[in-house]
Write a protein that holds these residues in place. Structure first.
Motif, PDB file in Angstrom:
ATOM      1  N   TYR A   6     -67.450 -54.308-127.467  1.00 11.22           N
ATOM      2  CA  TYR A   6     -66.540 -53.194-127.165  1.00 11.22           C
ATOM      3  C   TYR A   6     -67.345 -52.248-126.267  1.00 11.22           C
ATOM      4  N   CYS A  27     -53.632 -54.409-128.003  1.00 16.96           N
ATOM      5  CA  CYS A  27     -54.481 -53.519-128.775  1.00 16.96           C
ATOM      6  C   CYS A  27     -54.715 -53.588-130.140  1.00 16.96           C
ATOM      7  N   ILE A  45     -60.094 -50.807-129.538  1.00 14.80           N
ATOM      8  CA  ILE A  45     -60.591 -50.452-128.158  1.00 14.80           C
ATOM      9  C   ILE A  45     -59.824 -49.283-127.608  1.00 14.80           C
TER      10      ILE A  45
END
Ligand code: SAH
Length: 458
Positions: free
Chosen positions: A299, A319, A324
């Motif tokens: 990330y 997602c 994120i």
């Protein structure tokens, strides 16, 4: 070569050098130029191979003897490594695994993407590449009337019974063993996928690393789960960190693990974890990265590539539970997340609220359908982040991204081959990449994650 007779014969033995490793971890030896795939053979080794199958263009061989071993050859610590289909690189040192994974990404970037000058950085690996998985999905079955729990042998549906899995957390082993033990004691039947009979199909365990909490999901063929109370008691006594026990019912004749119905048997319906200070609730069916240490690395790389200053509109496609998205939201004007699983979007919205993040909006839908619609509504992102499943993005999705003309597209991928294919498509639409950063989310296996950023030209 295709019209010629293969230069090898079935059941014959050959001595040859291993030239390469395939994406699934087999060594490739060339016998008079004819490729033969040999499990457990490593690049640089001289091996004796018995050819067991010959096709027109290639063959398969069995490793009889390693004549000259690679300096990277390692002793696999797992006692069932030879039979279990879960890991395939324990016989290669960790440094060797990282090197091979980098080569694998380089190779698909050149072969599939046509990128010859793209820099593929060394793989970002783990300090301790064992016991890292926070999730186990363990099939349960029977062998000669005795219940077994473990992973399938390679390319088969035979369960290799196990006491421990060295890439998952010890608590997860404990839960599997308790369930197995109790099922044996009380005669709860394991699932037989040939006859489509039995009760327990899978035990799925999720562990939140920062809290230590565990969720156990018992996947059953029918609604009824005999000795439910005994199971709950045994699990919670043996592993006090369990905070949630769920039952998922999957009545279908299928390889897919979960059915549509999930009920709570005991405790909470979700578990809570934190990544870099943000709290996430996770439900039984939502996607959540399986390697918590490397998730942070991954990330962070995606965030660095997104290079946000605070004024950007960002889309985070695929997602999941908004992991994120919520990191991006801390540095963007607004983030729009899209995800096809409704339960994950419920989690994402809950997660945004719990962390007091109010500049993130989430929508349920297929990214390839929602993006063109968002575009038609005038949504104009500066940055798009995508993190699709292994099959990569649909063409409609790639076209919709390019049509929105973001300055940057950050692509997080668990399959370098589809990443290379999609990057090629985006390159044809004016997006340019300089580098790819692989991250090792899956030590001891051949899988590798990779992140890149593509910039709009002109
Ligand atoms: N970025 C998230 C999830 C990545 S996994 C994380 O890091 O946790 C990929 C996600 O894409 C899964 O949650 C899956 O449910 C979702 N997905 C699969 N196909 C999709 C599609 N066509 N459109 C939108 N989401 C999809």
């Amino acid at each position: 070569m295709s019209n010629q007779k293969p230069p090898v014969q079935k059941n014959e033995t050959y001595r040859a050098c291993v030239a390469d490793l395939t994406h699934d971890g087999a060594g490739v030896v060339k016998i008079e130029g004819f490729p033969v795939f040999v499990k457990r053979a490593l690049p640089g080794e001289t091996v004796d191979v018995k050819v067991i199958k010959v096709k027109k263009q290639y063959g398969f061989g069995k490793l009889l003897k390693v004549h000259e071993a690679s300096p990277e050859r390692a002793e696999p610590p797992c006692p069932i490594y030879d039979r279990c289909g879960g890991c395939s690189l324990q016989h290669l040192s960790y440094a060797g695994q990282l090197h091979e994974k980098q080569k694998q990404v380089e190779s698909v970037m050149a072969r599939i993407g046509g990128f010859d000058h793209l820099q593929v950085h060394p793989v970002n690996g783990m300090t301790d590449p064992w016991r890292y998985r926070n999730k186990s999905q363990v099939p349960i079955g029977e062998e000669r009337g005795k219940i077994v729990a473990g992973f399938y042998a390679e390319r088969s549906h035979t369960i290799v019974d196990m006491d421990a899995c060295l890439i998952q957390h010890e608590d997860q082993d404990r839960v599997v063993n308790v369930v197995k033990e109790l099922a044996r004691q009380h005669g709860i039947r394991g699932y037989d996928d040939h006859k489509h009979k039995g009760t327990l199909r899978h035990v799925v365990i999720r562990r939140a690393k920062t809290t230590g909490d565990l969720m156990v999901v018992l996947v059953t063929k029918d609604q009824s789960l005999p000795h439910k109370e005994h199971l709950i008691q045994a699990i919670t006594e043996a592993v006090p960190n369990v905070t949630s026990i769920m039952q998922n019912i999957n009545p279908k004749r299928t390889n897919v693990i979960f059915g549509d119905q999930t009920v709570c048997l005991w405790g909470e319906e979700t578990i809570k974890d934190r990544i870099k200070g943000i709290e996430f609730v996770i439900s039984a069916r939502s996607f959540y990265q399986v390697n918590p240490d490397q998730t942070e690395v991954l990330y962070q790389q995606a965030l660095d590539y997104a290079d946000l200053s605070g004024s950007e509109t960002v889309i985070d496609a695929y997602c999941g539970i908004g992991t994120i998205s919520l990191f991006l939201a801390q540095k963007a004007r607004h983030v729009y997340g899209v995800e096809s699983v409704a339960a994950a979007i419920d989690d994402a919205r809950r997660n945004a609220k719990a962390n007091h993040i109010d500049n993130a909006t989430f929508a349920v839908g297929e990214a390839e359908s929602l993006m063109p619609w968002w575009h038609s509504q005038g949504l104009d992102p500066d940055v798009i982040v995508v993190d699709p499943p292994r099959k990569g993005c649909e063409t409609e999705m790639l076209d919709a991204m390019a049509a929105m003309k973001p300055n940057r597209i950050v692509y997080v991928s668990c399959n370098p081959a589809t990443l290379a294919r999609d990057m090629k498509h985006l390159a044809e639409q004016g997006y340019h990449a300089k580098e790819v950063q692989p991250v090792d989310m899956f030590p001891q296996t051949t899988h590798v994650e990779a992140v890149t950023v593509m910039y709009r030209e002109g």
